[in-house]
Scaffold this active site. Structure first.
Site, PDB file in Angstrom:
ATOM      1  N   HIS A  85      -1.572   0.184  15.850  1.00 14.76           N
ATOM      2  CA  HIS A  85      -0.440   0.588  15.005  1.00 14.76           C
ATOM      3  C   HIS A  85       0.859   0.532  15.791  1.00 14.76           C
ATOM      4  O   HIS A  85       1.780   1.305  15.538  1.00 14.76           O
ATOM      5  CB  HIS A  85      -0.635   2.010  14.463  1.00 14.76           C
TER       6      HIS A  85
ATOM      7  N   GLU B  69       0.840  -1.204   0.000  1.00 11.33           N
ATOM      8  CA  GLU B  69       0.000   0.000   0.000  1.00 11.33           C
ATOM      9  C   GLU B  69       0.873   1.251   0.000  1.00 11.33           C
ATOM     10  O   GLU B  69       1.743   1.404   0.863  1.00 11.33           O
ATOM     11  CB  GLU B  69      -0.907  -0.017   1.238  1.00 11.33           C
TER      12      GLU B  69
ATOM     13  N   GLN C  69       1.947  -1.994   5.532  1.00  8.29           N
ATOM     14  CA  GLN C  69       2.194  -0.616   5.950  1.00  8.29           C
ATOM     15  C   GLN C  69       2.525  -0.556   7.448  1.00  8.29           C
ATOM     16  O   GLN C  69       3.375   0.208   7.866  1.00  8.29           O
ATOM     17  CB  GLN C  69       0.951   0.214   5.635  1.00  8.29           C
TER      18      GLN C  69
ATOM     19  N   GLU D 158      -5.055  -6.583   2.245  1.00  8.39           N
ATOM     20  CA  GLU D 158      -3.856  -7.295   2.715  1.00  8.39           C
ATOM     21  C   GLU D 158      -3.877  -8.782   2.397  1.00  8.39           C
ATOM     22  O   GLU D 158      -2.880  -9.342   1.941  1.00  8.39           O
ATOM     23  CB  GLU D 158      -3.660  -7.086   4.224  1.00  8.39           C
TER      24      GLU D 158
ATOM     25  N   ALA E 166       2.934  -3.561  10.726  1.00  5.27           N
ATOM     26  CA  ALA E 166       2.927  -5.003  11.002  1.00  5.27           C
ATOM     27  C   ALA E 166       1.561  -5.459  11.509  1.00  5.27           C
ATOM     28  O   ALA E 166       1.135  -6.582  11.248  1.00  5.27           O
ATOM     29  CB  ALA E 166       4.006  -5.354  12.025  1.00  5.27           C
ATOM     30  N   ASP E 167       0.866  -4.572  12.211  1.00  7.77           N
ATOM     31  CA  ASP E 167      -0.466  -4.898  12.744  1.00  7.77           C
ATOM     32  C   ASP E 167      -1.402  -5.417  11.645  1.00  7.77           C
ATOM     33  O   ASP E 167      -2.292  -6.222  11.908  1.00  7.77           O
ATOM     34  CB  ASP E 167      -1.091  -3.650  13.370  1.00  7.77           C
ATOM     35  N   PHE E 168      -1.213  -4.931  10.430  1.00  2.00           N
ATOM     36  CA  PHE E 168      -2.139  -5.289   9.348  1.00  2.00           C
ATOM     37  C   PHE E 168      -1.853  -6.683   8.790  1.00  2.00           C
ATOM     38  O   PHE E 168      -2.623  -7.199   7.992  1.00  2.00           O
ATOM     39  CB  PHE E 168      -2.086  -4.251   8.219  1.00  2.00           C
TER      40      PHE E 168
END
Ligand code: TPP
Ligand code: MG
Lengths: 342, 341
Positions: B128, B29, B82, B60, B84-86
């Site tokens: 985030h 992204e 974008q 994702e 790591a949480d995603f």
């Protein structure tokens, strides 16, 4: 819409453009898939076989019709119900049977089993046991073909249940944005395990579900191998020529239970019996012989060939060594750098 | 030698590999026209164009799966998340597909892809800020790489791109040393040192599974990753004045893990502090502690101390975040505790 009746979807057989060699190939692949799975069913009944399996009995025309328009180096992703896709993409019965027996000479060296059958040398990137998981992977294979400039096409087979996974939507959007050469084939066998399509899809006209992403679609008689072939051929040709993805819904019926010995208690017996009369192999045989394009003896020769192939595949599997307790260790990582050792 | 920031070092690694191998692509992204949320891919879209640098939609699971499909068919994708949480949106594709395909296919599948993901707490609250390494250390079939210095980052990234297996490279946002293109100024932290910022211009690789002793010492072993390496080094510098000699070890790759370097140090110092930013429960510090307890029990003079994040979603308020994430004081106190008896 309720469960679709055969009369709602059937299309007549139109042999225009099919020569007898091609027709024999289509028949051969359908019979191979059928007999392979019927043999598995028997082997499971007699408890000779580890694991589980999902039969595509009655759905063979979808796998065969689509895969038969592909080139050898085109890509396919498949599902938990994947034997027919492999067979249609020319994966060897020997390696598949040996895999079912968890032998070292199996397609996946006994590491994958029924739900992960694959053969990369045939462009068969895998059956995926996670519903819907192959959809973005096929889409990525199509992206790869664009980047490498190879004109290969990717096909993702998946079920009417899988169409409700998020990755279906994400993938169609990207494929459409970037005009990727990928064909999404939804094998609508009308049930996702116990769930009839109407109970889990708000829009049951599945081929229309690409419209949010500007992906054209079409619904065909999935038990008519010629109808499937023609629709797939057009879609594949367009994709190869840069026109982007296509969503092909093939309406069919899962004649057997969901897995192994499951007895469907969630649908009427009459419905099953009705659909059995529209069996894709039966219909093909009747149409081809009535039209005088193939003879009874042509078909019989193929039946006998397949019978022998299946017996040979069992012998091949039995000649293989059982997977050893430590075999898996070599397959977790490659540990290799491109073109050499780490 | 010239000094690079960690973001520059990663970018240089990607650019050099993309120049020398046309099968390497970057997807994610805002990685292209916008140059990446943390500027890591700055200039790459301009150099390589849209067939090599793919600005993806916010999908994702979809683009992770596409990266796998591309990897199976001859490309070597670098997939940026974008934050790591995603990655959790793409968990199935990462854990069930990428990491398992090689084994499931009996070794047929090569999955040469790199996942890059910035992590770590920087005032952005619970979604985030996470440190995700434990999930993926728990996932056989993929490598987990955590570069704490620009030098390590470049060499490990090049190895990651060249390897035929899925590799997760976790980058700490505070270590990037670069401004975000959204207008944010470079994130900083006074504990971050310039260690390892001399970076050779030519491409080089660092093998996986080789820990780096960032500072040699004899009284206590501190095993640390990412920003905790810098905090541990700062603590070690202070404690030296008190006559305490700390050895700071950075495993650099959690999978494969260089157990031997760690155990050797433990056999020498007999006292261990493990400092990581992921939460303590079921975390990397717990895993390292378990390995040390099982394999060097007789050499320990004190229980291993875990310095890790508190077992909570990361709260927003600065004071709370600071309390939850290990700071220098936490590492220092842990050193005192293992030295007590
Ligand atoms: C992500 C995921 N959810 C659930 C399952 C369990 N499961 C396996 S097949 C199946 C039904 C799938 O239906 P459909 O996509 O229509 O394929 P079909 O079985 O009809 O071929 C379910 C629920 C699974 N394997 N993966
Ligand atoms: Mg179904």
């Amino acid at each position: 819409m309720t469960i679709r009746k055969p009369e709602d979807v059937i299309e007549p057989f139109n042999f225009e453009g099919f020569d007898s060699a091609l027709l024999k190939t289509l028949y051969l692949r359908m019979v191979r898939a059928r007999e392979f799975e019927e043999k598995l069913y028997y082997l499971f009944l007699t408890i000779k076989m580890p694991g589980t399996m999902h039969q595509a009995t009655g759905q063979e025309a979808v796998a065969v019709g689509v895969a038969s328009v592909l080139n050898a180096d085109d890509y396919v992703t498949s599902t938990h119900r994947g034997h027919a896709h492999c067979i249609a993409k020319d994966v060897s019965l020997n390696s598949m049977m040996a895999e079912m027996f968890a032998k070292r000479n199996g397609a996946c060296k006994g590491m994958g089993g029924s739900m992960h059958l694959c053969d990369f040398s045939k462009g068969m990137l895998g059956a995926f046991g996670i519903v819907g998981a192959g959809i973005p992977i096929a889409t990525g294979a199509a992206l790869s073909s664009i980047v490498r400039g190879t004109r290969q096409v990717a096909v993702s087979f998946f079920g009417d249940g899988a169409i409700n996974e998020g990755v279906f939507h994400e993938s169609l959007n990207m494929a459409s944005l970037w005009k990727l050469p990928v064909i999404y084939v939804v094998e609508n066998n009308q049930y996702a395990l116990s769930m009839p399509n109407e109970l889990e899809s708000a829009v049951t006209d599945l081929s229309s579900r690409g419209c949010s992403y500007n992906v054209p679609g079409r619904t065909v008689d999935g038990n008519n191998v010629l109808a499937v072939y023609n629709a797939a051929r057009q879609a594949v040709e367009d994709a190869r020529n840069g026109k982007g993805p296509f969503l092909l819904e093939c309406v069919t019926y899962r004649v057997r239970g969901h897995a192994r010995f499951e007895q469907p208690n969630y649908r009427p017996k009459e419905e099953e019996e009705l659909w059995k009369q529209y069996d894709p192999i039966l219909r093909f045989k009747q149409a081809a012989t009535t039209a005088g394009i193939l003879s009874e003896s042509d078909l019989k020769a193929i039946d006998q060939q397949v019978e022998k192939e299946i017996e040979d595949s069992i012998a091949f599997a039995q000649s293989g060594e059982d997977v050893g307790a430590l075999d898996y260790k070599q397959f977790i990582y490659s540990g290799q750098m491109e073109g050499g050792v780490e | 030698m010239r000094k690079l920031s960690l973001a520059d070092a990663i970018r240089e690694a990607m650019i050099q590999e993309m120049r020398s191998n046309s099968n390497v692509i970057l997807m994610g992204e805002d990685v292209g026209r916008f140059n990446g949320a943390f500027h890591v891919s700055h200039g790459m879209f301009e150099e390589f164009g849209p067939k090599r640098v793919w600005d993806t939609p916010i999908s994702e699971a979809g683009f992770m799966g596409m990266g796998i499909g591309a990897a199976l068919t001859g490309l070597r994708p670098i997939i940026e998340f974008q934050y790591a949480d995603f990655m959790y949106c793409a968990m199935d594709q990462i854990v069930n597909e990428a990491a398992k395909l090689r084994l499931m296919s009996g070794g047929q599948a090569n999955v040469p892809l790199v996942i890059r993901a910035p992590q770590g707490a920087t005032g952005r609250a619970a979604q985030h800020s996470q440190s995700v390494e434990a999930y993926f250390m728990h996932t056989p079939g993929m490598y987990v790489v955590m570069p704490s210095t620009p030098y390590d980052a470049k060499g490990l990234m090049i190895s990651a791109i060249r390897l035929n297996d899925p590799v997760l490279v976790l980058e700490h946002k505070l270590l990037y040393g670069a401004a975000s293109p959204g207008g944010g100024k470079a994130l900083t932290d006074q504990t971050i040192s310039e260690i390892g910022s001399d970076v050779p211009e030519d491409a080089y690789t660092i093998p996986f599974g080789k820990a780096d002793i960032k500072r040699a010492g004899s009284d206590v072993t501190i095993i640390a990753t990412l920003i905790m390496v810098h905090r541990a080094l700062a603590v070690a510098g202070e404690l030296e004045k008190e006559g305490i000699s700390c050895e700071v070890i950075d495993p650099r790759t959690l999978v494969p893990l260089d157990e031997e370097t760690i155990l050797q140090s433990v056999r020498k110092t007999n006292r261990v502090v493990v400092a990581t930013e992921d939460v303590e429960r079921g975390g990397v510090s717990a895993e390292l502690t378990s390995i040390i307890s099982r394999k060097a029990f007789d050499f320990l003079d004190a229980p291993v101390e875990c310095v890790a994040a508190d077992n909570t979603p990361i709260p927003f308020g600065p004071a709370a975040e600071k309390h939850v994430i290990p700071q220098m004081e936490d590492i220092r106190d842990a050193v005192y505790r293992v030295l007590k008896d």
